[in-house]
Design a protein around this motif. Structure first.
Motif, short mmCIF file in Angstrom:
data_model
loop_
_atom_site.label_atom_id
_atom_site.label_comp_id
_atom_site.label_asym_id
_atom_site.label_seq_id
_atom_site.Cartn_x
_atom_site.Cartn_y
_atom_site.Cartn_z
N LEU A 259 0.76 -1.11 0.04
CA LEU A 259 -0.15 0.08 0.02
C LEU A 259 0.88 1.10 0.11
O LEU A 259 0.42 2.40 -0.73
CB LEU A 259 -0.85 -0.01 1.24
N GLU A 260 1.93 1.42 0.67
CA GLU A 260 2.62 2.54 0.71
C GLU A 260 3.49 2.89 -0.66
O GLU A 260 3.30 3.84 -0.95
CB GLU A 260 3.85 2.20 1.59
N ASP A 261 3.82 1.59 -1.26
CA ASP A 261 4.19 2.07 -2.78
C ASP A 261 3.17 2.59 -3.52
O ASP A 261 3.35 3.48 -4.41
CB ASP A 261 4.80 0.82 -3.28
N LEU A 262 1.83 1.75 -3.47
CA LEU A 262 0.80 2.26 -4.20
C LEU A 262 0.53 3.76 -4.15
O LEU A 262 0.44 4.78 -4.86
CB LEU A 262 -0.37 1.46 -3.94
N ALA A 263 0.45 4.24 -2.47
CA ALA A 263 0.22 5.62 -2.16
C ALA A 263 1.29 6.45 -3.04
O ALA A 263 0.75 7.57 -3.33
CB ALA A 263 0.13 5.81 -0.69
N ARG A 264 2.54 6.17 -2.71
CA ARG A 264 3.89 7.10 -3.12
C ARG A 264 3.48 7.12 -4.86
O ARG A 264 3.67 8.30 -5.36
CB ARG A 264 4.76 6.41 -2.96
N ASN A 265 3.24 6.04 -5.41
CA ASN A 265 3.07 6.07 -6.92
C ASN A 265 1.83 7.16 -7.24
O ASN A 265 2.20 7.94 -8.16
CB ASN A 265 2.95 4.67 -7.40
N ALA A 266 0.81 6.88 -6.44
CA ALA A 266 -0.36 7.59 -6.97
C ALA A 266 -0.10 9.02 -6.66
O ALA A 266 -0.60 9.90 -7.46
CB ALA A 266 -1.68 6.88 -5.81
#
Lengths: 267, 267, 267
Positions: A149-156
């Motif tokens: 989720l952290e990677d998803l949030a950072r990408n987003a």
């Protein structure tokens, strides 16, 4: 999160009673209005296209929720969103169910192209879908995705140029420079409708009275997760989700900086 | 207010279970249906334009609420309102948010031109705006106006040819020949959405079973203010606005002539 | 009703969390979403015509409710209904207020001509009106009809080619080969809005996970009537319909096969 920041957010919210305009779904619209009142904002839920711009210009923040999106509603959302951009008030976007149908994803991207949003709040599959990912989504619930989720949030946050809030077992809030995780919550928050939608209203209420939208997003998200935790804790054995919903609203209305600082678990 | 009048109103309401047709906003539509049931009426909330006239002709009173007004809705409201006028059942008009945008004010005046309304219920700024006043309104909440409420109510009843009900700290009810003030209420009634809308449903339920619309308006308005007072009094320290809303509906459903006479403070 | 059938229905419902798509009225849409969650389903309430078919194709059952029917909504309902027919998921039809206006009756028959429905749930006058009967209906409440409910249900199931569920003091559920009556319930179920609509959601949740739609209909109908009975039994003297509604939702969320078998009275 700095104690002083949250103290100031609550103090200013109570002082200013910001006007939070919503164009939202007709399932949880009542919950959103009451959650806004409970935290100290003043809700407006007008949806007519003829006054969408005027109403947004009166407001201190704008919530756009895709729960029961249709073409007419999207037109009003874009008009309101562009008026909000002109007035430089924050737009909080809740891409409910995006990924479930091609229509939703397409219209969400259309909205994001037309309007600058300050904060996007969704579950993991909704945010994933905004980035073009194909998640196994089922209706409005979170499906399975294959990145942390952290990677998803950072990408987003980079790709969509907005603060990203992902609600989940652990909530993730990301800006381009920072990331925070909120460890509060309870499974019952997924067993009643509207908790996600109400979270957007809470975030908007805080975002309306500050330029620090990252901390506003944490404040609103954590208010919901902590309120859910407290509502569950006070639930008696013979009570079910009807009473849980009422106690959740009670807890939101009783929330203040001290309770927040004492109860919220951020890392 | 004469004891016998209120006794008769409650008795006849329970006996006749009048049908109260609403064309109303989608924020508090559920609250309005339940408030109508709670006081002893039978709610219908149909909104389709194709049956707007037929449904109004079945009804004993019609509530028109501008909360989420749009052009299509206005067309249905006018058709229903004119059918109600033909059948000579009372139309109760709730000009929610009028004054906030030019669109709302314009459409409200358009409605009032097309339909004879029996009773208008609003907050002070909404009523002020109907008279052409420029109040500092913020969304759907009452703003500041510069004349006493009794004068506003008296002016409005003459100018708009309707009973005027202004909800506020003290509620004012005016007809061309009489004026009454209700001293009940609680600040919490402004902290949950829908209390104004529900008041219109309560007034309509009483107005449906009498020709004495002035006293019907007092009966409905005071029922809400007294119910709010009682709900607040029974609220425990750890309860918030979620529980207040539930207790408010409880109090409406428990209201009867004796409790009303004992509790209501009119001057 | 065989104990094993109900045990299996509850077990499979909890295991599968079926997706229940609704196109429904804006009065009780929130109640329906929460009732679906409470019994163990996953609600989707999308109403936009552009995604009506796609959303139905994702679902395990479809609820169509006529409460606030209009022409646009009907178009979306037919598209969704035909998609559901193609996918062979059950369509549950709630003909709210049919018989009250000519428009409603006409549109209901139009819907039934275009879509094969698995289960129809209504009150006696609504079902009677679908068969061409002229009942003295008043809005959305049951009026007076002149044939026994069992005969009405038997006629309707043959004529309309669907399982028929008639809610009432005694609930009647009929298929072409069988008939059942549920003796549970409480008058308070008629004093709050949405209990009929929520019953359709409960029935749909069970129907979504079996091909035995007759028993699914009994399971859902009896869950509501038993929950109403239990909610009433736990109501304190100073509580009213506000609290009743909350306890009703509590009881639905607490329902399981054991409580159902112990409490439901079928003949």
């Amino acid at each position: 999160m700095d104690k002083q920041i949250i103290e100031q957010l609550f103090t200013q919210l109570k002082e200013k009673t910001p006007l939070i305009h919503h164009i939202t779904n007709n399932v949880t619209i009542n919950d959103c209005a009451n959650a806004t009142l409970a935290i100290g904002g003043s809700p407006v839920m007008a949806s007519g296209i003829a006054e969408a711009g005027d109403m947004a210009r009166l407001a201190d923040a704008l919530v756009i929720n895709f729960g029961t999106i249709n073409n007419q509603m999207l037109d009003a959302m874009i008009i309101a969103g562009q008026a909000a951009n002109q007035k430089e008030i924050p737009v909080i976007f809740d891409p409910v169910g995006v990924g479930a149908t091609a229509y939703r994803t397409e219209k969400a991207l259309e909205f994001l192209k037309a309007v600058n949003v300050a904060i996007i709040r969704g579950n993991s599959t909704e945010v994933y879908s905004l980035l073009g990912g194909q998640a196994h989504t089922r209706g409005v619930d979170a499906g399975e995705i294959d990145i942390p989720l952290e990677d998803l949030a950072r990408n987003a946050t980079k790709s969509l140029k907005a603060i990203i809030v992902i609600s989940g077992k652990v909530d993730v809030i990301a800006s381009e420079s920072s990331i925070a995780q909120v460890g509060n919550g309870d499974i019952l928050l997924t067993r009643v409708t509207g908790t996600g939608c109400m979270t957007a209203s809470l975030i908007a209420s805080f975002a309306a009275i500050t330029n620090d939208w990252f901390h506003a997003a944490i404040a609103g998200m954590a208010t919901m997760s902590l309120a859910g935790e407290k509502a569950k804790a006070s639930l008696k054995e013979d009570e079910g989700i009807g009473t849980f919903r009422i106690k959740l609203m009670d807890e939101i209305s009783k929330m203040n900086d001290q309770a927040w600082i004492k109860g919220v678990r951020i890392k």
